[in-house]
Design a protein around this motif. Structure first.
Motif, PDB file in Angstrom:
ATOM      1  N   GLY A 120       0.821  -1.211   0.000  1.00 43.68           N
ATOM      2  CA  GLY A 120       0.000   0.000   0.000  1.00 43.68           C
ATOM      3  C   GLY A 120       0.852   1.257   0.000  1.00 43.68           C
ATOM      4  N   PHE A 121       1.919   1.261   0.800  1.00 41.75           N
ATOM      5  CA  PHE A 121       2.830   2.410   0.822  1.00 41.75           C
ATOM      6  C   PHE A 121       3.559   2.567  -0.513  1.00 41.75           C
ATOM      7  N   ILE A 122       4.017   1.440  -1.079  1.00 40.41           N
ATOM      8  CA  ILE A 122       4.714   1.484  -2.366  1.00 40.41           C
ATOM      9  C   ILE A 122       3.774   1.994  -3.457  1.00 40.41           C
ATOM     10  N   GLY A 123       2.559   1.460  -3.489  1.00 40.59           N
ATOM     11  CA  GLY A 123       1.581   1.902  -4.485  1.00 40.59           C
ATOM     12  C   GLY A 123       1.236   3.363  -4.327  1.00 40.59           C
ATOM     13  N   SER A 124       1.123   3.814  -3.090  1.00 42.30           N
ATOM     14  CA  SER A 124       0.809   5.218  -2.826  1.00 42.30           C
ATOM     15  C   SER A 124       1.951   6.127  -3.248  1.00 42.30           C
ATOM     16  N   ALA A 125       3.174   5.729  -2.939  1.00 37.84           N
ATOM     17  CA  ALA A 125       4.333   6.565  -3.235  1.00 37.84           C
ATOM     18  C   ALA A 125       4.673   6.607  -4.728  1.00 37.84           C
ATOM     19  N   ILE A 126       4.613   5.475  -5.385  1.00 37.21           N
ATOM     20  CA  ILE A 126       5.051   5.403  -6.777  1.00 37.21           C
ATOM     21  C   ILE A 126       3.914   5.685  -7.755  1.00 37.21           C
ATOM     22  N   PHE A 127       2.774   5.053  -7.537  1.00 37.17           N
ATOM     23  CA  PHE A 127       1.688   5.133  -8.511  1.00 37.17           C
ATOM     24  C   PHE A 127       0.541   6.045  -8.092  1.00 37.17           C
ATOM     25  N   GLY A 128       0.565   6.558  -6.870  1.00 31.89           N
ATOM     26  CA  GLY A 128      -0.512   7.412  -6.400  1.00 31.89           C
ATOM     27  C   GLY A 128      -1.799   6.655  -6.161  1.00 31.89           C
ATOM     28  N   THR A 129      -1.711   5.349  -5.914  1.00 34.43           N
ATOM     29  CA  THR A 129      -2.879   4.520  -5.643  1.00 34.43           C
ATOM     30  C   THR A 129      -2.690   3.820  -4.309  1.00 34.43           C
ATOM     31  N   SER A 130      -3.749   3.384  -3.710  1.00 32.66           N
ATOM     32  CA  SER A 130      -3.649   2.694  -2.424  1.00 32.66           C
ATOM     33  C   SER A 130      -4.504   1.438  -2.452  1.00 32.66           C
ATOM     34  N   LEU A 131      -4.538   0.763  -1.309  1.00 34.88           N
ATOM     35  CA  LEU A 131      -5.331  -0.447  -1.211  1.00 34.88           C
ATOM     36  C   LEU A 131      -6.807  -0.112  -1.278  1.00 34.88           C
ATOM     37  N   GLY A 132      -7.546  -0.913  -2.000  1.00 37.79           N
ATOM     38  CA  GLY A 132      -8.993  -0.733  -2.100  1.00 37.79           C
ATOM     39  C   GLY A 132      -9.695  -1.696  -1.173  1.00 37.79           C
ATOM     40  N   ASN A 133     -10.824  -2.207  -1.605  1.00 40.23           N
ATOM     41  CA  ASN A 133     -11.534  -3.180  -0.770  1.00 40.23           C
ATOM     42  C   ASN A 133     -10.978  -4.582  -1.004  1.00 40.23           C
ATOM     43  N   PHE A 134     -11.507  -5.553  -0.300  1.00 36.87           N
ATOM     44  CA  PHE A 134     -10.964  -6.908  -0.307  1.00 36.87           C
ATOM     45  C   PHE A 134     -10.983  -7.552  -1.687  1.00 36.87           C
ATOM     46  N   PHE A 135     -12.010  -7.317  -2.478  1.00 34.85           N
ATOM     47  CA  PHE A 135     -12.150  -7.980  -3.771  1.00 34.85           C
ATOM     48  C   PHE A 135     -11.586  -7.175  -4.932  1.00 34.85           C
ATOM     49  N   ASP A 136     -10.864  -6.123  -4.647  1.00 39.08           N
ATOM     50  CA  ASP A 136     -10.275  -5.281  -5.680  1.00 39.08           C
ATOM     51  C   ASP A 136      -8.960  -5.897  -6.149  1.00 39.08           C
ATOM     52  N   LEU A 137      -8.772  -6.044  -7.455  1.00 38.78           N
ATOM     53  CA  LEU A 137      -7.548  -6.630  -8.011  1.00 38.78           C
ATOM     54  C   LEU A 137      -6.322  -5.825  -7.611  1.00 38.78           C
ATOM     55  N   ARG A 138      -6.454  -4.508  -7.572  1.00 36.20           N
ATOM     56  CA  ARG A 138      -5.337  -3.632  -7.183  1.00 36.20           C
ATOM     57  C   ARG A 138      -4.865  -3.968  -5.764  1.00 36.20           C
ATOM     58  N   THR A 139      -5.790  -4.239  -4.861  1.00 33.36           N
ATOM     59  CA  THR A 139      -5.450  -4.591  -3.488  1.00 33.36           C
ATOM     60  C   THR A 139      -4.614  -5.860  -3.454  1.00 33.36           C
ATOM     61  N   TRP A 140      -5.026  -6.855  -4.204  1.00 37.58           N
ATOM     62  CA  TRP A 140      -4.309  -8.129  -4.228  1.00 37.58           C
ATOM     63  C   TRP A 140      -2.930  -7.989  -4.861  1.00 37.58           C
ATOM     64  N   LEU A 141      -2.839  -7.241  -5.961  1.00 40.86           N
ATOM     65  CA  LEU A 141      -1.533  -7.068  -6.612  1.00 40.86           C
ATOM     66  C   LEU A 141      -0.556  -6.324  -5.715  1.00 40.86           C
ATOM     67  N   LEU A 142      -1.012  -5.248  -5.069  1.00 44.58           N
ATOM     68  CA  LEU A 142      -0.142  -4.509  -4.161  1.00 44.58           C
ATOM     69  C   LEU A 142       0.262  -5.358  -2.964  1.00 44.58           C
TER      70      LEU A 142
END
Length: 88
Positions: free
Chosen positions: A44-66
């Motif tokens: 979540g920190f890496i995604g926030s710092a590099i891509f400007g995105t954070s963890l979403g809800n449990f079933f979000d693909l972005r959450t799982w990838l991060l």
């Protein structure tokens, strides 16, 4: 996400990270779960710092990838540290 969601996500992300990065690891299911939970937070920190995105809800693909990427990073660091201790 609730604490139970973080634990389940951490357990699964840690297990997936160990499957992606095969090799001998010290530690069992508890270490896998802790690596996964902390890896999800790190992702979540890496995604926030590099891509400007954070963890979403449990079933979000972005959450799982991060979470998996964070777990892979943390597992690599853990193997380096644990590997040095076993050889010392």
């Amino acid at each position: 996400m609730g604490i139970l969601g973080w634990i389940v996500l951490g357990l699964l992300a840690g297990a997936i990270a160990k499957a992606i990065m095969p090799g001998k690891d010290p530690g069992g299911i508890i270490i896998t779960m802790l690596i996964g939970i902390v890896g999800a937070i790190l992702g979540g920190f890496i995604g926030s710092a590099i891509f400007g995105t954070s963890l979403g809800n449990f079933f979000d693909l972005r959450t799982w990838l991060l979470a998996i990427v964070g777990s892979l990073v943390l597992l690599g660091i853990y193997r380096l540290v644990a590997g040095r201790r076993s050889h010392a």
